[in-house]
Design an enzyme around this catalytic site. Structure first.
Site, mmCIF file in Angstrom:
data_model
loop_
_atom_site.group_PDB
_atom_site.id
_atom_site.type_symbol
_atom_site.label_atom_id
_atom_site.label_comp_id
_atom_site.label_asym_id
_atom_site.label_seq_id
_atom_site.Cartn_x
_atom_site.Cartn_y
_atom_site.Cartn_z
ATOM 1 C CG ASP A 123 -1.847 -1.110 1.330
ATOM 2 O OD1 ASP A 123 -2.158 -1.683 0.272
ATOM 3 O OD2 ASP A 123 -2.276 -1.438 2.449
HETATM 4 N N1 URA Z 1 -1.393 -6.060 3.637
HETATM 5 C C1 URA Z 1 -1.840 -4.785 3.706
HETATM 6 O O1 URA Z 1 -2.881 -4.527 4.279
HETATM 7 N N2 URA Z 1 -1.116 -3.823 3.117
HETATM 8 C C2 URA Z 1 0.054 -4.040 2.485
HETATM 9 O O2 URA Z 1 0.674 -3.107 1.988
HETATM 10 C C3 URA Z 1 0.510 -5.362 2.443
HETATM 11 C C4 URA Z 1 -0.239 -6.359 3.007
#
Ligand code: URA
Length: 237
Positions: A98
């Site tokens: 993310d």
């Molecule tokens: N899970 C998440 O919620 N975000 C990420 O960036 C990676 C795994």
């Protein structure tokens, strides 16, 4: 067997015509074709030392505030951090982090390897350190997320703040830390798991993928080359 002009064009990010022109300026008896087993190879072409790779894999320490993309109109793209790597135009991220997740993001030019590592069936364990807004409930035996997804949680345990990876951001008032390992990489999976356990992720860092861990001395935005065996040691396959 790959032609040298094709390899040169891929490695320099130029057209095959331009690569042919460069080779034509060199009379030093360079090979016309290169055996894949001979790569990577360092050649002097038209007075320039050039490393020729057939494929390339790397580990990027992704900083917060960039998206896992090749380009993006609103945010900095993670690809900008690997633009100077060999075969940069062919590198693709293995899975996604993310916008505000930091940590280990693998890139490869090998499409088949990428596909295998991101396919749910072949999912390797991925480890994360998280800062949470409040304590989380115990993990039920059969956790089902709102969309029906059943995450494969390999490990979930509390983490002392001093054990947390230095790449994990520490928001003001950070009090609850956790380490979680999941097999798979569904959308926002870790954030959704903690939400289902009554908590909320304030900061998240991926610290491992398969057997490979994020070095503590690799600065945010930096990368290092890796081998496939570092991710999947032959004995673990
Ligand atoms: N899970 C998440 O919620 N975000 C990420 O960036 C990676 C795994």
């Amino acid at each position: 067997m790959p032609k040298l002009e094709t390899l040169l064009a891929r490695n320099l990010g130029c057209s095959r015509g331009e690569a042919r022109g460069l080779l034509a300026r060199d009379a030093s008896g360079l090979p016309h074709e290169v055996l894949p087993g001979a790569l990577p190879l360092c050649l002097t072409i038209a007075g320039r030392r050039i490393n020729i790779h057939g494929s390339f894999h790397l580990l990027l320490h992704k900083p917060a505030g960039c998206v896992t993309a090749l380009s993006d109109s609103r945010h900095l793209a993670a690809a900008s951090y690997v633009a100077g790597a060999p075969l940069a135009a062919e590198l693709r991220p293995i899975g996604r982090l993310d916008l505000d997740t930091t940590g280990l993001l693998l890139w490869t030019t090998d499409g088949a390897w990428l596909h295998r590592l991101t396919h749910p069936r072949g999912a390797l364990p991925r480890g994360y350190h998280a800062v949470l807004a409040r304590p989380y409930q115990p993990l039920p035996a059969d956790l089902v997320l709102r969309d029906g997804h059943r995450p494969r949680v390999v490990d979930l345990r509390p983490l002392a703040p001093h054990e947390a990876h230095p790449a994990l951001p520490r928001p003001e008032g950070a009090a609850v830390f956790a380490a979680i390992t999941i097999a798979g990489g569904a959308y926002h999976e870790v954030r959704r798991i903690f939400a289902a356990l009554g908590s909320h992720v304030l900061a998240l860092c991926r610290v491992s993928f398969g057997a490979l861990t994020l070095p503590t001395d690799l600065a945010a935005g930096s990368w290092r080359p890796i081998t496939k065996a570092e991710v999947e040691p032959p004995t673990a396959r």
